[in-house]
Scaffold this motif. Structure first.
Motif, PDB file in Angstrom:
ATOM      1  N   GLU A  18      42.736   9.250 -53.597  1.00  0.00           N
ATOM      2  CA  GLU A  18      42.295   9.416 -51.819  1.00  0.00           C
ATOM      3  C   GLU A  18      42.900   9.711 -51.429  1.00  0.00           C
ATOM      4  OE1 GLU A  18      39.277   7.916 -51.586  1.00  0.00           O
ATOM      5  OE2 GLU A  18      38.732   7.903 -53.461  1.00  0.00           O
ATOM      6  N   LEU A  19      44.829   9.780 -51.395  1.00  0.00           N
ATOM      7  CA  LEU A  19      45.573  10.065 -50.722  1.00  0.00           C
ATOM      8  C   LEU A  19      45.527  11.787 -50.257  1.00  0.00           C
ATOM      9  CD1 LEU A  19      48.292   9.930 -48.446  1.00  0.00           C
ATOM     10  CD2 LEU A  19      49.758  10.016 -50.761  1.00  0.00           C
ATOM     11  N   MET A  20      45.031  12.295 -51.387  1.00  0.00           N
ATOM     12  CA  MET A  20      45.053  13.750 -52.084  1.00  0.00           C
ATOM     13  C   MET A  20      44.006  14.131 -50.659  1.00  0.00           C
ATOM     14  SD  MET A  20      47.950  14.942 -53.352  1.00  0.00           S
ATOM     15  CE  MET A  20      48.844  13.538 -52.394  1.00  0.00           C
ATOM     16  N   ARG A  21      43.022  13.691 -51.356  1.00  0.00           N
ATOM     17  CA  ARG A  21      41.452  13.489 -50.625  1.00  0.00           C
ATOM     18  C   ARG A  21      41.685  13.965 -49.324  1.00  0.00           C
ATOM     19  NH1 ARG A  21      36.437  11.424 -48.985  1.00  0.00           N
ATOM     20  NH2 ARG A  21      37.705   9.255 -49.088  1.00  0.00           N
ATOM     21  N   ALA A  22      42.485  12.477 -48.317  1.00  0.00           N
ATOM     22  CA  ALA A  22      42.781  13.280 -47.146  1.00  0.00           C
ATOM     23  C   ALA A  22      43.046  13.961 -46.814  1.00  0.00           C
ATOM     24  CB  ALA A  22      43.184  11.141 -47.128  1.00  0.00           C
ATOM     25  N   LEU A  23      44.358  14.595 -47.031  1.00  0.00           N
ATOM     26  CA  LEU A  23      45.360  15.415 -47.193  1.00  0.00           C
ATOM     27  C   LEU A  23      44.854  16.820 -46.908  1.00  0.00           C
ATOM     28  CD1 LEU A  23      48.502  13.616 -47.941  1.00  0.00           C
ATOM     29  CD2 LEU A  23      47.382  13.940 -45.669  1.00  0.00           C
ATOM     30  N   ALA A  24      43.935  16.712 -48.053  1.00  0.00           N
ATOM     31  CA  ALA A  24      43.297  17.580 -48.294  1.00  0.00           C
ATOM     32  C   ALA A  24      42.122  18.574 -47.543  1.00  0.00           C
ATOM     33  CB  ALA A  24      42.474  18.546 -49.475  1.00  0.00           C
ATOM     34  N   HIS A  25      41.467  17.630 -46.081  1.00  0.00           N
ATOM     35  CA  HIS A  25      41.161  18.618 -45.350  1.00  0.00           C
ATOM     36  C   HIS A  25      41.258  19.152 -44.073  1.00  0.00           C
ATOM     37  CE1 HIS A  25      37.176  18.953 -43.004  1.00  0.00           C
ATOM     38  NE2 HIS A  25      36.463  18.496 -43.837  1.00  0.00           N
ATOM     39  N   ILE A  63      38.997   8.264 -43.104  1.00  0.00           N
ATOM     40  CA  ILE A  63      39.458   8.519 -43.868  1.00  0.00           C
ATOM     41  C   ILE A  63      40.703   8.634 -44.060  1.00  0.00           C
ATOM     42  CG2 ILE A  63      39.626  10.264 -45.565  1.00  0.00           C
ATOM     43  CD1 ILE A  63      36.364  11.061 -44.700  1.00  0.00           C
ATOM     44  N   LEU A  64      41.642   9.156 -43.297  1.00  0.00           N
ATOM     45  CA  LEU A  64      43.433   9.315 -42.998  1.00  0.00           C
ATOM     46  C   LEU A  64      43.603   7.674 -42.603  1.00  0.00           C
ATOM     47  CD1 LEU A  64      43.471  12.196 -40.321  1.00  0.00           C
ATOM     48  CD2 LEU A  64      43.925  12.174 -42.610  1.00  0.00           C
ATOM     49  N   ARG A  65      42.796   6.583 -41.558  1.00  0.00           N
ATOM     50  CA  ARG A  65      43.504   5.055 -41.564  1.00  0.00           C
ATOM     51  C   ARG A  65      43.092   4.905 -43.581  1.00  0.00           C
ATOM     52  NH1 ARG A  65      40.074   1.737 -41.298  1.00  0.00           N
ATOM     53  NH2 ARG A  65      38.626   2.399 -40.001  1.00  0.00           N
ATOM     54  N   MET A  66      41.938   5.007 -43.781  1.00  0.00           N
ATOM     55  CA  MET A  66      41.997   4.008 -45.458  1.00  0.00           C
ATOM     56  C   MET A  66      43.186   4.532 -46.562  1.00  0.00           C
ATOM     57  SD  MET A  66      39.462   2.339 -44.627  1.00  0.00           S
ATOM     58  CE  MET A  66      38.876   1.539 -46.586  1.00  0.00           C
ATOM     59  N   SER A  67      43.490   6.109 -46.959  1.00  0.00           N
ATOM     60  CA  SER A  67      44.456   6.460 -46.974  1.00  0.00           C
ATOM     61  C   SER A  67      45.775   6.176 -47.014  1.00  0.00           C
ATOM     62  CB  SER A  67      44.428   8.294 -47.287  1.00  0.00           C
ATOM     63  OG  SER A  67      44.983   8.667 -46.176  1.00  0.00           O
ATOM     64  N   GLY A  68      46.029   6.015 -45.600  1.00  0.00           N
ATOM     65  CA  GLY A  68      47.673   4.892 -44.837  1.00  0.00           C
ATOM     66  C   GLY A  68      47.674   6.398 -44.648  1.00  0.00           C
ATOM     67  N   VAL A  69      47.675   7.089 -44.036  1.00  0.00           N
ATOM     68  CA  VAL A  69      47.821   8.108 -44.285  1.00  0.00           C
ATOM     69  C   VAL A  69      48.892   8.456 -42.748  1.00  0.00           C
ATOM     70  CG1 VAL A  69      48.347  10.562 -43.321  1.00  0.00           C
ATOM     71  CG2 VAL A  69      47.655  10.324 -45.610  1.00  0.00           C
ATOM     72  N   VAL A  70      47.136   7.742 -41.800  1.00  0.00           N
ATOM     73  CA  VAL A  70      47.504   6.980 -40.086  1.00  0.00           C
ATOM     74  C   VAL A  70      47.658   5.529 -40.928  1.00  0.00           C
ATOM     75  CG1 VAL A  70      47.072   9.660 -39.070  1.00  0.00           C
ATOM     76  CG2 VAL A  70      45.215   7.705 -39.670  1.00  0.00           C
ATOM     77  N   SER A  71      48.140   4.930 -39.133  1.00  0.00           N
ATOM     78  CA  SER A  71      47.414   3.380 -39.531  1.00  0.00           C
ATOM     79  C   SER A  71      47.386   3.286 -37.697  1.00  0.00           C
ATOM     80  CB  SER A  71      48.914   2.681 -38.964  1.00  0.00           C
ATOM     81  OG  SER A  71      50.176   3.161 -38.143  1.00  0.00           O
ATOM     82  N   VAL A  72      46.525   1.988 -37.213  1.00  0.00           N
ATOM     83  CA  VAL A  72      46.398   2.375 -36.209  1.00  0.00           C
ATOM     84  C   VAL A  72      46.752   0.604 -35.738  1.00  0.00           C
ATOM     85  CG1 VAL A  72      43.714   1.018 -36.865  1.00  0.00           C
ATOM     86  CG2 VAL A  72      43.844   2.377 -34.959  1.00  0.00           C
ATOM     87  N   GLU A  73      46.546   0.837 -34.406  1.00  0.00           N
ATOM     88  CA  GLU A  73      47.395  -0.255 -33.699  1.00  0.00           C
ATOM     89  C   GLU A  73      45.860  -0.764 -32.503  1.00  0.00           C
ATOM     90  OE1 GLU A  73      50.362  -0.303 -31.846  1.00  0.00           O
ATOM     91  OE2 GLU A  73      50.560  -2.088 -30.404  1.00  0.00           O
TER      92      GLU A  73
END
Length: 102
Positions: A18-25, A63-73
């Motif tokens: 999932e992490l690689m998928r998020a970063l692959a686009h 997708i970035l949030r679900m993989s943990g690459v970004v966080s949201v406040e």
């Protein structure tokens, strides 16, 4: 012929894929680069500066949030996104290790 038993940690494999998928686009990398350059930013600033549709931007941010690459406040009506550098550094280390550069 003697085989070697290989075991996989399915949870780690799922997380890694999932992490690689998020970063692959390419568009997600562009969004990630924009957030990195500008610090904490709201979704309106992201889609208006990158000339994207809001719905497309939101889908990629999800997708970035679900993989943990970004966080949201959430502050009032604004969703402020920022890069989770711990996760990005782990991905960088994993890829570097895979290609033999770590």
């Amino acid at each position: 012929m003697k085989g070697t038993k290989v075991t996989f940690d399915n949870e780690k494999l799922h997380y890694s894929s999932e992490l690689m998928r998020a970063l692959a686009h390419p568009l997600r990398l562009k969004i990630l680069e924009f957030i990195d350059t500008n610090g904490a930013v709201n979704v309106n600033k992201i889609y208006s500066n990158l000339d994207l549709e809001q719905s497309i931007t939101s889908q990629h941010l999800k997708i970035l949030r679900m993989s943990g690459v970004v966080s949201v406040e959430i502050t009032g009506k604004y969703h402020i996104y920022q890069v989770n550098y711990d996760v990005v550094n782990k991905a960088n280390y994993a890829v570097s290790r895979f290609v033999g550069k770590a």
